[in-house]
Design an enzyme around this catalytic site. Sequence first.
Site, PDB file in Angstrom:
ATOM      1  N   LYS A  15      54.333  36.346  33.586  1.00 50.53           N
ATOM      2  CA  LYS A  15      54.006  35.641  32.332  1.00 50.53           C
ATOM      3  C   LYS A  15      54.706  36.293  31.131  1.00 50.53           C
ATOM      4  CE  LYS A  15      49.500  36.247  32.705  1.00 50.53           C
ATOM      5  NZ  LYS A  15      49.383  36.993  33.963  1.00 50.53           N
ATOM      6  N   ARG A  89      42.071  32.426  29.881  1.00 48.66           N
ATOM      7  CA  ARG A  89      41.809  32.997  31.197  1.00 48.66           C
ATOM      8  C   ARG A  89      40.452  32.567  31.735  1.00 48.66           C
ATOM      9  NH1 ARG A  89      45.288  38.094  30.227  1.00 48.66           N
ATOM     10  NH2 ARG A  89      45.832  38.762  32.304  1.00 48.66           N
ATOM     11  N   ARG A 128      55.934  48.529  37.834  1.00 46.17           N
ATOM     12  CA  ARG A 128      56.124  48.052  36.459  1.00 46.17           C
ATOM     13  C   ARG A 128      56.131  49.186  35.435  1.00 46.17           C
ATOM     14  NH1 ARG A 128      52.696  43.016  34.185  1.00 46.17           N
ATOM     15  NH2 ARG A 128      50.835  44.317  34.310  1.00 46.17           N
ATOM     16  N   ARG A 161      51.453  51.123  32.720  1.00 46.00           N
ATOM     17  CA  ARG A 161      50.206  50.746  32.059  1.00 46.00           C
ATOM     18  C   ARG A 161      49.061  51.389  32.821  1.00 46.00           C
ATOM     19  NH1 ARG A 161      50.065  44.328  31.142  1.00 46.00           N
ATOM     20  NH2 ARG A 161      47.909  44.677  31.749  1.00 46.00           N
ATOM     21  N   ARG A 172      41.138  43.210  38.523  1.00 50.64           N
ATOM     22  CA  ARG A 172      41.835  42.181  37.733  1.00 50.64           C
ATOM     23  C   ARG A 172      42.084  40.946  38.587  1.00 50.64           C
ATOM     24  NH1 ARG A 172      46.830  45.523  35.843  1.00 50.64           N
ATOM     25  NH2 ARG A 172      47.488  43.641  34.753  1.00 50.64           N
TER      26      ARG A 172
HETATM   27  P1  AMP Z   1      47.415  41.373  30.180  1.00 51.27           P
HETATM   28  O1  AMP Z   1      48.282  42.192  29.285  1.00 51.27           O
HETATM   29  O2  AMP Z   1      47.563  39.911  29.948  1.00 51.27           O
HETATM   30  O3  AMP Z   1      47.573  41.751  31.625  1.00 51.27           O
HETATM   31  O4  AMP Z   1      45.904  41.714  29.797  1.00 51.27           O
HETATM   32  C1  AMP Z   1      45.402  43.053  29.889  1.00 51.27           C
HETATM   33  C2  AMP Z   1      43.896  43.020  29.789  1.00 51.27           C
HETATM   34  O5  AMP Z   1      43.512  42.533  28.491  1.00 51.27           O
HETATM   35  C3  AMP Z   1      43.186  42.111  30.781  1.00 51.27           C
HETATM   36  O6  AMP Z   1      43.000  42.723  32.048  1.00 51.27           O
HETATM   37  C4  AMP Z   1      41.861  41.874  30.043  1.00 51.27           C
HETATM   38  O7  AMP Z   1      41.014  42.993  30.113  1.00 51.27           O
HETATM   39  C5  AMP Z   1      42.328  41.736  28.590  1.00 51.27           C
HETATM   40  N1  AMP Z   1      42.687  40.315  28.304  1.00 51.27           N
HETATM   41  C6  AMP Z   1      43.926  39.828  28.053  1.00 51.27           C
HETATM   42  N2  AMP Z   1      43.890  38.497  27.852  1.00 51.27           N
HETATM   43  C7  AMP Z   1      42.593  38.133  28.000  1.00 51.27           C
HETATM   44  C8  AMP Z   1      41.904  36.894  27.931  1.00 51.27           C
HETATM   45  N3  AMP Z   1      42.534  35.734  27.686  1.00 51.27           N
HETATM   46  N4  AMP Z   1      40.557  36.906  28.141  1.00 51.27           N
HETATM   47  C9  AMP Z   1      39.892  38.044  28.381  1.00 51.27           C
HETATM   48  N5  AMP Z   1      40.476  39.249  28.471  1.00 51.27           N
HETATM   49  C10 AMP Z   1      41.820  39.301  28.278  1.00 51.27           C
END
Ligand code: AMP
Length: 219
Positions: A15, A89, A128, A161, A172
């Site tokens: 993404k 999400r 990553r 990360r 996740r």
């Molecule tokens: P990402 O960078 O998209 O992988 O997001 C990292 C973390 O941020 C996720 O595992 C969630 O804890 C939080 N997060 C990101 N986007 C959302 C979302 N739309 N709803 C809820 N938590 C989110």
Amino acid sequence: MKRRLVLLGAPGSGKGTQAELITRQFGIPVTSPGAILRREQDLGTPLGQQTAEIIQRGELVSDDVIVKLIEEWLRLHGSYGFVFDGFPRTLPQAESLNSILQRLRTALDLAIWLEVSEKTVHDRIGGRLQCRNCGFTTSVSSAKFAERPICPYCEGPLVRRSDDDETVLSNRLQEFHTKTEPLAKFYEKMSILHRIDGNRDRDVVFKDISRLIEQKSDA
Ligand code: AMP
């Protein structure tokens, strides 16, 4: 080019990478709640502190917090279209987005679902690296480093990360399967869902996405 699209898919489905390519090619502004929250955490803000533990457990942050972030972003930048990377999400987030857009007398053009196998997820997340400064993402295997891993764009440090660890990743993925996967039906009903095989090379995936963006007429 003005388009409104959401990128959906499991962790490691590409993404962030595709969002970056879209914004570079088409000039559509991109945002990602995950990136915003990591930045807040680095800055030590109350929001960053409140959400750090949840993120580190691999759970989703509450819908209220995330929807507020998106609403605020749309208020400031939304008039040029958008690419959301990692939003929505959950079903309540998707419903909130529809209501917000309805209030703004507009609607989503595309919901792009990047489909990947569990093997792709584990391989990508395991290798990553991300820039601590600008968020640029790459992999240990594709990046060639002289000594230290340094971002090619801003020279920030490339690091893993902390939530890319295998135990956190399994949480996740669990969140993804239970809370995010139902969104496929939601967007299918709205006739805007496009499934794309995200296991392929990033440029091949991007070609498919570009075609979808170009096919939509300007609104
Ligand atoms: P990402 O960078 O998209 O992988 O997001 C990292 C973390 O941020 C996720 O595992 C969630 O804890 C939080 N997060 C990101 N986007 C959302 C979302 N739309 N709803 C809820 N938590 C989110």
